[in-house]
Design an enzyme around this catalytic site. Sequence first.
Site, short mmCIF file in Angstrom:
data_model
loop_
_atom_site.label_atom_id
_atom_site.label_comp_id
_atom_site.label_asym_id
_atom_site.label_seq_id
_atom_site.Cartn_x
_atom_site.Cartn_y
_atom_site.Cartn_z
CE LYS A 80 -3.87 2.10 2.56
NZ LYS A 80 -4.82 1.94 3.67
CB SER B 12 -8.07 4.10 2.80
OG SER B 12 -7.22 3.38 3.69
CB SER C 78 -8.77 1.51 5.83
OG SER C 78 -9.47 2.73 5.83
#
Length: 493
Positions: A78, A159, A183
């Site tokens: 990420k 997210s 998330s």
Amino acid sequence: MTDLTNLTVAEIRDGFRAGDFTAREVAEGFNANVAAAKALNAFIVETPDKALDAADAADSARASGDLKPLSGVPIGMKDLFCTEGVQTTAASHILEGFVPTYESTVSGKLWAAGAGMLGKLNLDQFAMGSSNETSYFGNVISPWKRNDGGNAALAPGGSSGGSAAAISARLCPAATGTDTGGSIRQPAAFVGISGIKPTYGRCSRWGVVAFASSLDQAGPMARTVRDNAILLEAMSGFDPKDSTSLDLPVPAWEAGLSSDLKGKRVGIPQEYRVEGMPAEIDALWEKGIAYLKDAGAEIVEVSLPHTQYALPTYYIIAPAEASSNLARYDGVRFGLRDLPDGAGLQDMYAATRAAGFGPEVKRRIMIGTYVLSAGFYDAYYTQAQKVRTLIARDFDRAWESCDLLLTPTAPSAAFALGEKQADPLAMYLNDVFTVPASLAGLPAMSVPGGLDAQGLPLGLQIIGKALDEQGVLNAALAIEERAGFTARPDKWW
């Protein structure tokens, strides 16, 4: 030969060790999938050479008998984790072009364990969002489609939407995520994969771009519970560079996996039966209860009376911490600098932040600055901290009568991109089931439970006591085995 990109982390690790294929073959397969999937916009930066370098090192290590736990396994990272020599942006224009000279603790642990990096994954800007629509680098598109014949692009959740979409589409076997209010768990539920947020402090936050420091926690995302256990072992551990890091040994979670829940009591929180919840979510929850009963667990009703205050509490505390954390982006030290002609220092600050932050980030900074301002600090921020303590106390009381909790992960299946963009409150309600565990710092995991009438994945959430990741993983494994979820998106990208 089997398509190597369909293999799980455990299958890649074990097959590579057995000599069934080389690490380079695995890396080349995933690199090809990543290169062919631009339509999903899951990656901000692709690093095929890094994946190949790690694969070649793994192949050499196998020849010399010097293998590491994740040798031969390429993963996605990420783009919130700083990676030395590779651009790290948090999906924001204000950090575009920022190339760290250091490695985050979590990513460093994964590379030290032998994993290779396929690239940096897209996300909501500064991890603020539930749909992956706030990224400066464009929306991530879910690989899933509704089966009603419509062609609407769906949200992969947020997210960690890039991580979720990439795993579901077989662009990587696993990826890192971060979870501040859901998330990891909500995007995992939206695309039919698993993901665990460990106890706050299990994984170091050093080198992870901060959103809300008392809530942010790194964790793995993968297709199976076993894969999550493998990744979490490599990611966890004490870090003196993070003052909130837990100085505790890392348990052998993979070795401890067992779907036998005899003697375990699983609580069903009555407050999570929210008004207007779709019948499909309720039916999935009942299925989950049946699965856990079948695994030997006793089901009990519990009460978490302050649940209704969790979302407003979160949306005071998280923006307050964000407004403090994001003050460092001023155009002076790193990232974007917008310097209008004849501008002074204050003008540069204002211009840089106006150009660099997206609308959702600005909204949360403004909310956070407001609740921290003189005259409102006690009315909002102090009150929210008190309510947070009450929410944590609710969980402590629930543990007197149960060992784990079972809830839905999200109040709906994936929605179409743009569907909730105009109404921030509707978007924030996506986190209604995930936020309480974050406020209490508890481990929680989403595991796929089935499909809705539109053919879209739905997730079940297991919440555990602090430090009981093993209990959470075991209950998730019991659901995984009984749900038998093997659905995957039809390739259109």
